[in-house]
Design a protein around this motif. Structure first.
Motif, short mmCIF file in Angstrom:
data_model
loop_
_atom_site.label_atom_id
_atom_site.label_comp_id
_atom_site.label_asym_id
_atom_site.label_seq_id
_atom_site.Cartn_x
_atom_site.Cartn_y
_atom_site.Cartn_z
N HIS A 49 -16.33 -10.94 17.56
CA HIS A 49 -17.21 -9.64 17.83
C HIS A 49 -17.26 -8.27 17.41
N GLY A 50 -16.25 -8.36 18.95
CA GLY A 50 -15.47 -6.98 19.63
C GLY A 50 -14.77 -6.57 19.44
N ARG A 51 -13.88 -7.37 17.95
CA ARG A 51 -12.41 -6.93 17.55
C ARG A 51 -12.45 -7.68 16.28
N ALA A 52 -11.74 -7.12 14.91
CA ALA A 52 -11.99 -6.67 13.80
C ALA A 52 -10.15 -6.70 12.85
N GLU A 53 -9.87 -7.56 12.42
CA GLU A 53 -8.15 -6.94 12.06
C GLU A 53 -8.58 -7.29 10.13
N ILE A 54 -7.58 -5.70 9.39
CA ILE A 54 -7.97 -4.97 8.38
C ILE A 54 -6.59 -5.53 7.64
N GLY A 55 -6.52 -5.80 7.14
CA GLY A 55 -5.72 -6.11 5.83
C GLY A 55 -5.19 -5.10 4.47
N VAL A 56 -4.17 -4.04 4.65
CA VAL A 56 -3.74 -3.88 2.78
C VAL A 56 -2.86 -3.72 2.87
N ALA A 57 -2.40 -3.95 1.56
CA ALA A 57 -1.31 -4.10 0.40
C ALA A 57 -1.50 -3.30 -0.55
N VAL A 58 0.00 -2.10 -1.35
CA VAL A 58 -0.33 -1.75 -1.73
C VAL A 58 1.08 -2.48 -2.51
N VAL A 59 1.51 -1.85 -3.68
CA VAL A 59 2.61 -1.96 -4.94
C VAL A 59 2.88 -0.99 -5.40
N ALA A 60 3.67 -1.03 -5.87
CA ALA A 60 4.59 1.05 -6.42
C ALA A 60 5.83 0.84 -6.37
N ALA A 61 6.13 1.55 -7.40
CA ALA A 61 7.60 2.02 -8.24
C ALA A 61 8.70 1.65 -7.25
N GLU A 62 8.15 2.83 -6.33
CA GLU A 62 8.79 3.22 -5.66
C GLU A 62 8.41 2.99 -3.90
N PRO A 63 9.48 2.62 -2.71
CA PRO A 63 9.31 2.25 -1.83
C PRO A 63 9.04 3.47 -0.48
N ALA A 64 9.33 4.89 -0.98
CA ALA A 64 8.85 5.74 -0.65
C ALA A 64 7.45 6.18 -1.02
N HIS A 65 6.75 5.66 -1.94
CA HIS A 65 5.40 5.67 -2.46
C HIS A 65 4.99 4.47 -2.28
N VAL A 66 5.09 3.60 -1.38
CA VAL A 66 4.53 2.83 -0.84
C VAL A 66 4.29 3.49 0.86
N ARG A 67 4.83 3.03 1.63
CA ARG A 67 4.95 4.11 3.13
C ARG A 67 3.95 5.73 2.72
#
Length: 97
Positions: A49-67
Motif C-alpha cells: 500500500h505504501g509503495r509503487a513501481e511505475i514503468g515507462v517505455a519509449v521508442v525513438a529513432a535516435e538515442p538522444a530523443h529517448v534520453r
C-alpha cells in the motif's frame, strides 16, 4: 531504432493504507506520463500500500530523443509533491543489443 525504459520506485504518503487510496495516487501519475507519448503502467509493488513501481517505455529513432523523453518523465515524477521518488533504473537498448 532505440528503446528506453525507466522504472520509478515511489514512496506513497502514509494515508495510502488501501489499494483504492494507492490507485488515487498512481493513476494521475501514469496519466501524466502518457502525455509524453510513452507506455506507462504500475508494474511492481502491486500488493504494497505504501509503495509503487511505475514503468515507462519509449521508442525513438535516435538515442538522444529517448534520453530526453525519459529525462522529462523523471522530472515529472520527481516533482510530484505527494510522493517521494526513491530510485530510478533506466536502460537504453539499440539495434546492436
Amino acid at each position: 531504432m532505440y528503446t528506453g525504459t525507466a522504472l520509478f520506485d515511489l514512496l506513497l504518503p502514509g494515508d495510502s493504507r488501501s489499494l483504492k487510496t494507492k490507485r488515487s495516487y498512481v493513476r494521475p501519475i501514469v496519466a501524466a506520463l502518457r502525455k509524453f507519448e510513452v507506455s506507462a503502467a504500475e508494474v511492481g509493488a502491486l500488493d504494497l500500500h505504501g509503495r509503487a513501481e511505475i514503468g515507462v517505455a519509449v521508442v525513438a529513432a535516435e538515442p538522444a530523443h529517448v534520453r530526453e523523453v525519459l529525462d522529462s518523465c523523471e522530472r515529472l515524477v520527481a516533482a510530484r509533491p505527494e510522493t517521494e521518488l526513491l530510485s530510478v533504473r533506466r536502460r537504453l537498448h539499440g539495434a546492436d543489443d
